[in-house]
Design an enzyme around this catalytic site. Sequence first.
Site, PDB file in Angstrom:
ATOM      1  N   TYR A 472      30.217   1.731   4.302  1.00 46.00           N
ATOM      2  CA  TYR A 472      31.101   0.426   4.930  1.00 46.00           C
ATOM      3  C   TYR A 472      30.055  -0.760   4.842  1.00 46.00           C
ATOM      4  O   TYR A 472      28.909  -0.679   5.205  1.00 46.00           O
ATOM      5  CB  TYR A 472      31.476   0.309   6.136  1.00 46.00           C
ATOM      6  CG  TYR A 472      32.866   1.550   6.606  1.00 46.00           C
ATOM      7  CD1 TYR A 472      34.013   0.873   6.249  1.00 46.00           C
ATOM      8  CD2 TYR A 472      32.517   2.593   6.816  1.00 46.00           C
ATOM      9  CE1 TYR A 472      35.191   1.823   6.400  1.00 46.00           C
ATOM     10  CE2 TYR A 472      33.581   3.644   6.936  1.00 46.00           C
ATOM     11  CZ  TYR A 472      34.754   3.069   6.959  1.00 46.00           C
ATOM     12  OH  TYR A 472      35.856   3.948   6.807  1.00 46.00           O
ATOM     13  N   SER A 473      30.446  -1.684   4.059  1.00 45.75           N
ATOM     14  CA  SER A 473      29.647  -2.914   3.714  1.00 45.75           C
ATOM     15  C   SER A 473      29.362  -3.630   5.349  1.00 45.75           C
ATOM     16  O   SER A 473      30.419  -3.615   6.052  1.00 45.75           O
ATOM     17  CB  SER A 473      30.227  -4.085   3.047  1.00 45.75           C
ATOM     18  OG  SER A 473      30.326  -3.419   1.703  1.00 45.75           O
ATOM     19  N   CYS A 660      33.454  -9.082  -4.452  1.00 50.13           N
ATOM     20  CA  CYS A 660      33.694  -7.804  -3.715  1.00 50.13           C
ATOM     21  C   CYS A 660      35.046  -7.644  -3.510  1.00 50.13           C
ATOM     22  O   CYS A 660      35.568  -8.538  -2.676  1.00 50.13           O
ATOM     23  CB  CYS A 660      32.781  -7.852  -2.550  1.00 50.13           C
ATOM     24  SG  CYS A 660      33.003  -6.177  -1.757  1.00 50.13           S
ATOM     25  N   GLU A 700      30.766  -5.685  -6.669  1.00 54.25           N
ATOM     26  CA  GLU A 700      30.888  -4.380  -5.957  1.00 54.25           C
ATOM     27  C   GLU A 700      32.431  -4.104  -5.679  1.00 54.25           C
ATOM     28  O   GLU A 700      32.893  -5.071  -4.881  1.00 54.25           O
ATOM     29  CB  GLU A 700      30.180  -4.356  -4.690  1.00 54.25           C
ATOM     30  CG  GLU A 700      29.754  -3.080  -3.968  1.00 54.25           C
ATOM     31  CD  GLU A 700      28.609  -3.148  -2.960  1.00 54.25           C
ATOM     32  OE1 GLU A 700      29.209  -3.615  -1.926  1.00 54.25           O
ATOM     33  OE2 GLU A 700      27.636  -2.670  -3.221  1.00 54.25           O
ATOM     34  N   TYR A 702      35.702  -1.517  -5.153  1.00 53.48           N
ATOM     35  CA  TYR A 702      36.296  -0.197  -4.447  1.00 53.48           C
ATOM     36  C   TYR A 702      37.703   0.178  -4.843  1.00 53.48           C
ATOM     37  O   TYR A 702      38.533  -0.613  -5.271  1.00 53.48           O
ATOM     38  CB  TYR A 702      36.047  -0.076  -3.046  1.00 53.48           C
ATOM     39  CG  TYR A 702      36.646  -1.267  -2.384  1.00 53.48           C
ATOM     40  CD1 TYR A 702      37.868  -1.209  -1.889  1.00 53.48           C
ATOM     41  CD2 TYR A 702      35.954  -2.247  -1.945  1.00 53.48           C
ATOM     42  CE1 TYR A 702      38.382  -2.561  -1.206  1.00 53.48           C
ATOM     43  CE2 TYR A 702      36.410  -3.451  -1.460  1.00 53.48           C
ATOM     44  CZ  TYR A 702      37.840  -3.596  -1.061  1.00 53.48           C
ATOM     45  OH  TYR A 702      38.282  -4.525  -0.211  1.00 53.48           O
TER      46      TYR A 702
END
Length: 702
Positions: A472-473, A660, A700, A702
Amino acid sequence: MLEDGWRLHRGKQIPWNLFSPKAPFHATVVANHQLPRVLSPATEGAGESCGQAPEAEEAAAATSDLNRTQLHLMTFMFNIQRHFAYLQVSAESQQIFPQVMGIGKSKDWGKMGDKINAIRAFAFSKDDQDVMIVADAFDTLVLAGQPEILRKFEELESESGRSIIFNAEVACFPSSDSICEKTPAAKHRWRYLNAGLMVGRAQAFKRILPEPLQGEEKEVNDQWWWQIYRRDHPEKILLDTECKLLCNLFAVTEEEGVTLEGRRLHVQPTGTVPPLIHFASYGHRTRWVNGRSTSYVQDVFQQLFPQESASLMEGWWIGIRVGSSHDLKIYEGPGWWRLLASAICLQCDLGGVESDDCKYLRHSTTCFWLNLGWFLLLLVLSFCVLVCVRGRQRFACRQGVQVLEAWRLYLRPKRWAGAAEAPPDRRKSDPRTCHITLSHHGQVPYLEGQAIGVIAPGPERTGERPAKLRLYSIASSRCGDDQRSKTLSLCVKRVVDVSERDQGGRVGGPKVGGICSNYLCDAQPGDKVVITGPTGNEMLLPEENCCNLILVATGTGIAPIRSQLRRLFHDGSSANPDTSRKFTGLAWLFYGVRSASCRLYDDEHMSYRANFPDNFRYNCAISRKGCGSGEREYVQTQMCQHMDELWRLLQLPNTHIYACGVKGLESSLSDCLASAARDHGQDWRELRKAMRTEGRYHVEVY
């Protein structure tokens, strides 16, 4: 020499995996707040403009010129095997559905003319401009969707003038017919053609294979056939020697320079993130780790698709197939790995068998103790039989039964004892996004843009093994929300899946929560959370205070962006003595959400814009309801509306891009900037490459 837990990044030491899964840190939950989903009337219309939600990124790509080209995936296999799940599951997760050819054909891998003819037949069934992926069935992973694959293919096609691209490998096979000598040298270790993964236009395959192979022509190895063709026609086939689109991997290790970050494999020697991965040779061969057999492709598959891996790859099934009508199951369940290892040890050490297993187990400590165990067991059983024969049956037989029972318990695999879900009184039924603050007592230093790992206490949904680590960021700056550098915060959206279907095949089963996200969203003050890290350097802020930052985020992708903005505009340690901010550049945030009520940290963004109008700009993109007009705008559409200003910023050497969010974000961002670059007579690919080399392009997804 750097101490453990630190890494050198652009000349600066940064914290890196101070805590690992084997030695984690036990943080304490300080607070768990549901982020506001209904805003006050005063802030309901906030933001400079409205746009799209994260899931709308895929729809944006569907309307682009790139996606008018159809992408097809085919594979060739003689019979169905469970290892086909590597290709099927990974491709299906990207909305790409493989077509299988060759079922029931000859099983001689040395004679693969049928495969070449199958490629030809598949190509002639498609339009000339369609793009085909031809992949080995049992060792290929698809890690990106159609937009990224087509974009990277067309980039390589445009650069090289060739419309068929093969993955390149380290070893040369076969080594006959001057194939190896006539293969040009490459910049990296990937040099030689591998026929297990290729991408090309249907028209190009039609030109190479105008007629099917017949007679003796079919009695060839397909690798040899393609090698000979490329040797004689190098202008028609390109090898992806830099792993831009296709990559052939033997291992996923730091020594090889290949790491799994998030849901993508990063190839460090080339600095690329290829969407199509072929685990050839040692990449799919058996290796033994911690007493279990696995492979590098299985290790990656297990981390990316844990549920499918547990269902298809990790249990044992022993049975007998009877003709076309019966499959007689003898055993199905957890594996007896010690029993298997001991049998292989006997084969390797005593039988002289040569296999991949023997490379790991022969003369190993594991084999020594297992063989010793067998010897002692046989010795005890022999003693018991001898005693029984001599007339002391009751004593000896009772002892023999006890010995056998002890050995059976030793071989039985231990089942994870944790609970699959949080206790019922701790569960909450409403999906939501939570801001969770953890206390680490100043023992977990981190930087803005890094992430931590979280290990939930229970097992995965199957109950067969512990829960996997989830990254987790970090959503707080290094000072923490408490401004004392003793806490860190996470922005977590509860994941809810539908696990079952009704008899008609329609989705309608009970909702099952994601293990780690629900664990965090249900955490209460005082609870302990096992964390690892910190890790990651992609989203780190630049050192200079006079830079310009173009920030793009969707959904919970705002987490690392929030940590950066807190550092720039909130932390006391980032202020001058006169309370002015040390940061003198411009930070421009483009944020996409589904609806107005889903804007995370909107009050903070509005505060920054009000207090620092010369240094912070904020565009909030809302897809469900577009500024009262009913239209849906995309994040990249908003950026295009401000492209004149953004393009001027991009020409400055101190401008950085940070993005992101969902996996379609990068391709949408690139499409927008590529269009602007063409309008200004530049090539976005070259500019992006230069920015990435200079450490000014950070993405980044996901």
